[in-house]
Design a protein around this motif. Structure first.
Motif, short mmCIF file in Angstrom:
data_model
loop_
_atom_site.label_atom_id
_atom_site.label_comp_id
_atom_site.label_asym_id
_atom_site.label_seq_id
_atom_site.Cartn_x
_atom_site.Cartn_y
_atom_site.Cartn_z
N LEU A 72 -9.72 5.81 -0.23
CA LEU A 72 -8.63 6.11 -0.70
C LEU A 72 -7.53 5.90 0.14
O LEU A 72 -6.48 5.03 -0.67
N VAL A 73 -7.49 6.96 0.82
CA VAL A 73 -6.31 6.34 2.20
C VAL A 73 -6.16 4.68 2.28
O VAL A 73 -5.33 4.99 3.09
N PHE A 96 -4.22 3.28 -0.56
CA PHE A 96 -3.19 3.81 -1.00
C PHE A 96 -2.11 4.69 -0.56
O PHE A 96 -1.34 5.05 0.08
N GLY A 97 -2.86 4.46 1.15
CA GLY A 97 -1.79 5.19 2.56
C GLY A 97 -1.89 6.66 2.04
O GLY A 97 -2.59 7.18 1.30
N PRO A 98 -1.88 7.58 3.78
CA PRO A 98 -1.69 8.70 3.39
C PRO A 98 -1.54 9.75 2.55
O PRO A 98 -1.49 11.36 2.20
N ARG A 121 0.83 -1.14 0.02
CA ARG A 121 0.12 0.12 0.02
C ARG A 121 0.90 1.24 -0.19
O ARG A 121 0.52 1.83 -0.97
N ASP A 122 2.34 1.44 0.71
CA ASP A 122 2.68 3.00 1.11
C ASP A 122 3.94 2.77 0.37
O ASP A 122 4.70 3.64 0.28
#
Lengths: 188, 138
Positions: free
Chosen positions: B67-68, B71-73, A134-135
């Motif tokens: 979306l966060v 995909f993350g912050p 994800r990150d």
């Protein structure tokens, strides 16, 4: 009093600059991810960065440590990437052919919508395990710059062979590099 | 008048978001620009996702939260106003307040600095000054 105040302010300013420089040096020294592609290009065998990521193909997480003793093909992909779709059948065929010898093909999906990724997996008939970065932390750790990219990890947990990156220019060359990487990872 | 204003506000709050309300607050993860400036494949897919969520009745905040989650912050164009990201908002404000305070203190000190008669010269300095002036006069 004013002189002492001025001296204190100057010391604080110098201290802040030194701290920022130290932070910059620390970041440069500890930025190991980008070192992996160049180490592989020199023929070295760096330790594969560890990870634990959520799975896309089923519930739960998967760690590189869970695959200790196995040869692992790590393929970074995304559903919107056209070359990823081209090479997916080769990865699937390798997984089916070599899994009994202790090979695991591991897909790492990133910069992708979950629903798109799941649809892509169904469309290309992907049956090997897939995790979601994800990150983008794993992408950074391995020094991958775009999709698709493929790395080979041997049974001792070290990266071996070539890093295969970008679109397939020649299918024969791709399959040859890919098979070479698998054989190196399997240790045969 | 108050009723009319309340009605307008209520309508504004309950109105469904549009794509343009959201796409300038969300970053394309492959190109690091906001969605409204990107034609990358993932940006196209994210726009389609946002349209689908709007059609499904999600609010702007719900869509951004999803979306966060995916995909993350890093997908947000501006940091969130909570947790560690709050520092990104507080530090510039703190810096501006400190700088304004420093300018104020300096201006106050300069405005109160002694001016005018500096007082009598030391006898030795006065003697040397007299000698220099006498040399010019001579």
């Amino acid at each position: 009093m004013a002189a002492r105040l001025k001296l204190g302010a100057q010391a604080l300013a110098v201290g802040l600059v030194v701290a920022l420089l130290a932070l910059l040096v620390w970041k440069l020294v500890n930025d190991e991810g980008s070192a992996i592609p160049s180490a592989l290009a020199r023929g070295e065998r760096p330790v594969a960065p560890a990870f634990t990521l959520p799975r896309l193909d089923e519930e739960g997480t998967l760690s590189l440590a869970d695959l200790r003793g196995k040869a692992v093909v790590i393929n970074f992909w995304a559903s919107w990437c056209v070359p990823c779709k081209e090479e997916a059948p080769v990865l699937e065929a390798a997984w089916r052919e070599h899994r009994d010898e202790g090979l695991v093909v591991l897909g790492v999906d990133f910069n992708d919508l979950r629903s798109d990724a799941l649809a892509f997996m169904r469309e290309v008939g992907m049956t090997y395990p897939v995790v979601y970065d994800r990150d983008g932390a794993l992408v950074a750790d391995y020094g991958a710059t775009a999709v698709p990219e493929t790395f080979f990890v041997n049974r001792e947990g070290r990266l071996v062979g070539k890093r295969i990156a970008g679109a397939i220019n020649s299918r024969e060359q791709f399959e040859r590099d890919f098979e070479d990487g698998i054989q190196l990872a399997l240790g045969s | 008048m108050t009723v009319l204003l309340s009605l307008v506000l209520a309508l504004a709050v309950s109105a469904p978001p549009t794509l343009s309300d959201i796409e300038d607050e969300v970053v394309c993860p492959t190109c690091q620009v906001t969605l409204d400036q990107s034609n990358a494949p993932i940006a196209e897919r994210m726009r389609a996702f946002i349209r689908d969520r709007i059609a499904a009745g999600d609010s702007k905040e719900e869509i951004k939260a999803e979306l966060v989650r995916q995909f993350g912050p890093r997908v947000l164009a501006v940091p969130e106003r909570r947790g560690f990201d709050l520092l990104a908002w507080l530090l510039p404000i703190g810096g501006a307040v400190l700088a304004a305070g420093a300018v104020g203190v300096l201006a106050w000190r300069w405005s109160r600095a002694p001016r005018g008669d500096p007082g009598p010269l030391a006898p030795e300095l006065e003697r040397r000054l007299d000698e220099e002036l006498a040399r010019f006069d001579g």
